[in-house]
Design a protein around this motif. Structure first.
Motif, PDB file in Angstrom:
ATOM      1  N   LYS A 141       0.804  -1.206   0.006  1.00  0.00           N
ATOM      2  CA  LYS A 141      -0.060   0.202  -0.001  1.00  0.00           C
ATOM      3  C   LYS A 141       0.595   1.275   0.073  1.00  0.00           C
ATOM      4  CE  LYS A 141      -4.216  -2.033   0.131  1.00  0.00           C
ATOM      5  NZ  LYS A 141      -5.173  -1.879  -0.768  1.00  0.00           N
ATOM      6  N   THR A 142       2.063   0.965  -0.265  1.00  0.00           N
ATOM      7  CA  THR A 142       3.040   2.157  -0.039  1.00  0.00           C
ATOM      8  C   THR A 142       2.632   3.225  -0.992  1.00  0.00           C
ATOM      9  OG1 THR A 142       4.887   0.861   0.705  1.00  0.00           O
ATOM     10  CG2 THR A 142       5.432   3.086  -0.312  1.00  0.00           C
TER      11      THR A 142
ATOM     12  N   GLU B 289      -0.182   3.939  -2.794  1.00  0.00           N
ATOM     13  CA  GLU B 289      -1.420   4.386  -2.613  1.00  0.00           C
ATOM     14  C   GLU B 289      -1.502   5.336  -1.354  1.00  0.00           C
ATOM     15  OE1 GLU B 289      -5.577   2.486  -0.890  1.00  0.00           O
ATOM     16  OE2 GLU B 289      -4.280   1.266  -2.251  1.00  0.00           O
ATOM     17  N   HIS B 290      -0.603   5.002  -0.285  1.00  0.00           N
ATOM     18  CA  HIS B 290      -0.828   5.980   0.822  1.00  0.00           C
ATOM     19  C   HIS B 290      -0.118   7.218   0.520  1.00  0.00           C
ATOM     20  CE1 HIS B 290      -1.636   2.264   3.594  1.00  0.00           C
ATOM     21  NE2 HIS B 290      -2.580   2.746   3.250  1.00  0.00           N
TER      22      HIS B 290
ATOM     23  N   GLN C 232      -2.228   9.590  -1.491  1.00  0.00           N
ATOM     24  CA  GLN C 232      -3.499  10.122  -0.719  1.00  0.00           C
ATOM     25  C   GLN C 232      -2.839  11.215   0.319  1.00  0.00           C
ATOM     26  OE1 GLN C 232      -4.709   6.639   1.514  1.00  0.00           O
ATOM     27  NE2 GLN C 232      -6.248   5.971  -0.130  1.00  0.00           N
ATOM     28  N   PHE C 233      -1.696  10.954   0.825  1.00  0.00           N
ATOM     29  CA  PHE C 233      -1.284  12.129   1.659  1.00  0.00           C
ATOM     30  C   PHE C 233      -0.923  13.352   0.726  1.00  0.00           C
ATOM     31  CE2 PHE C 233       2.462  14.384   3.297  1.00  0.00           C
ATOM     32  CZ  PHE C 233       2.212  14.384   4.482  1.00  0.00           C
TER      33      PHE C 233
ATOM     34  N   LYS D 116       3.959   6.290   7.969  1.00  0.00           N
ATOM     35  CA  LYS D 116       2.947   5.470   7.897  1.00  0.00           C
ATOM     36  C   LYS D 116       3.080   4.170   6.999  1.00  0.00           C
ATOM     37  CE  LYS D 116       0.032   8.472  10.629  1.00  0.00           C
ATOM     38  NZ  LYS D 116       1.096   9.481  10.759  1.00  0.00           N
ATOM     39  N   THR D 117       3.737   4.331   6.178  1.00  0.00           N
ATOM     40  CA  THR D 117       4.272   3.275   4.981  1.00  0.00           C
ATOM     41  C   THR D 117       5.951   3.225   4.893  1.00  0.00           C
ATOM     42  OG1 THR D 117       3.588   2.269   2.961  1.00  0.00           O
ATOM     43  CG2 THR D 117       4.106   4.657   2.993  1.00  0.00           C
TER      44      THR D 117
END
Length: 281
Positions: free
Chosen positions: A97-98, A100-101, A104-105, A224-225
């Motif tokens: 999910k790196t 994708e996250h 989003q950030f 967070k990733t």
């Protein structure tokens, strides 16, 4: 409609690691409108053939002569058509999910010019340069040259590294995004220009990060990733090639900014001693 992401990967003789990196990137981007641009920088192994066979959807640029990381990345950036450009090393493994996250950030932080992530070595140990963006040697040069005041969030004058352990998992604004994984807004690149090709192997990420800040944007560390970073591109630190490239880049960088002392557009005057970080928990 504009493509969401362009992934730019530069490779030189790392066929096995490149295959692994591209596989994990493909997995991480499965639900994203993206393209992959691989620049093979004069490899003599089977890297180019592997990309053509195993990743036929990737755009492949083959250099017949070695251009260096900065110039090769520029080749990819110039071909990229995404809203965001991800510069990622060929010797890294991305989490599921790196990508994708981090997208989003960036979508949620309009003030962000770029973002980096938490990096671990192959044994799972945290790499402090995820957050500082550069090594102690670079930090020493910045202090000696007087340029440290342009890196107020890097804590160059702290006598210990306790903050690394305490804030490894805190999202925060930073001075420098580590070049192993840099997600940059394409509109910002259009404004500040390409990588400085004089910093062929080392330092171009530090220079780009500074120019992002000079343009009034912020750089962020987003833990967070994560990615795994094998650091396989570095030659022996005792070799003449390493010494020439590494310390030569320091001299070029220092001369570039000592001759023209920039003015940070971000509100507030940069201080020599590091201020408190702006942290999201």
């Amino acid at each position: 409609m504009l493509m969401k992401l362009s992934v730019v990967v530069v490779n030189h003789n790392m066929c096995a690691l490149l295959r692994q990196s591209l596989f994990t990137l493909d997995r991480a981007c499965r639900d994203i409108d993206y393209e992959v641009i691989v620049i093979d920088d004069a490899s003599t192994d089977r890297s180019a053939a592997m990309v053509q066979h195993d990743f036929p959807e990737a755009s492949l640029i083959q250099n017949t002569q070695m251009a260096g990381m900065a110039k090769a990345r520029n080749q990819g950036i110039q071909q990229a058509s995404g809203e965001y450009v991800l510069l990622v090393n060929a010797d890294t493994i991305s989490g599921k999910k790196t990508v994708e996250h981090v997208l989003q950030f960036m979508d949620a932080h309009a003030d962000a010019g770029g973002v980096g992530v938490r990096m671990l070595d192959p044994r799972g140990r945290f790499l402090p340069q995820s957050r500082t963006g550069f090594t102690r040697a670079w930090g020493a040069v910045l202090k000696l040259s007087g340029l440290a005041k342009y890196f107020p969030k890097s804590r160059l004058y702290k006598s210990d590294d306790n903050w690394v352990e305490e804030e490894e998992f805190a999202t925060t604004e930073v001075d420098v995004i580590n070049g192993a994984f840099m997600l940059i807004r394409r509109s910002v690149l259009s404004q500040i220009g390409l990588l400085d090709e004089r910093l062929a192997i080392f330092g171009h990420d530090i220079d780009l990060s500074l120019r992002i800040r000079l343009a009034g944007y912020k750089n962020y560390y987003f833990p967070k990733t994560y990615i795994l970073n094998f650091n396989s591109q570095l030659k022996s630190k005792l070799s003449w090639g390493y010494i020439r490239q590494f310390y030569g880049a320091m001299i070029i960088f220092a001369a570039k900014y000592l001759l023209h002392m920039p003015e940070i557009k971000i509100p507030g005057i940069p201080q020599i001693f590091a201020p408190k970080y702006e942290i999201e928990r």
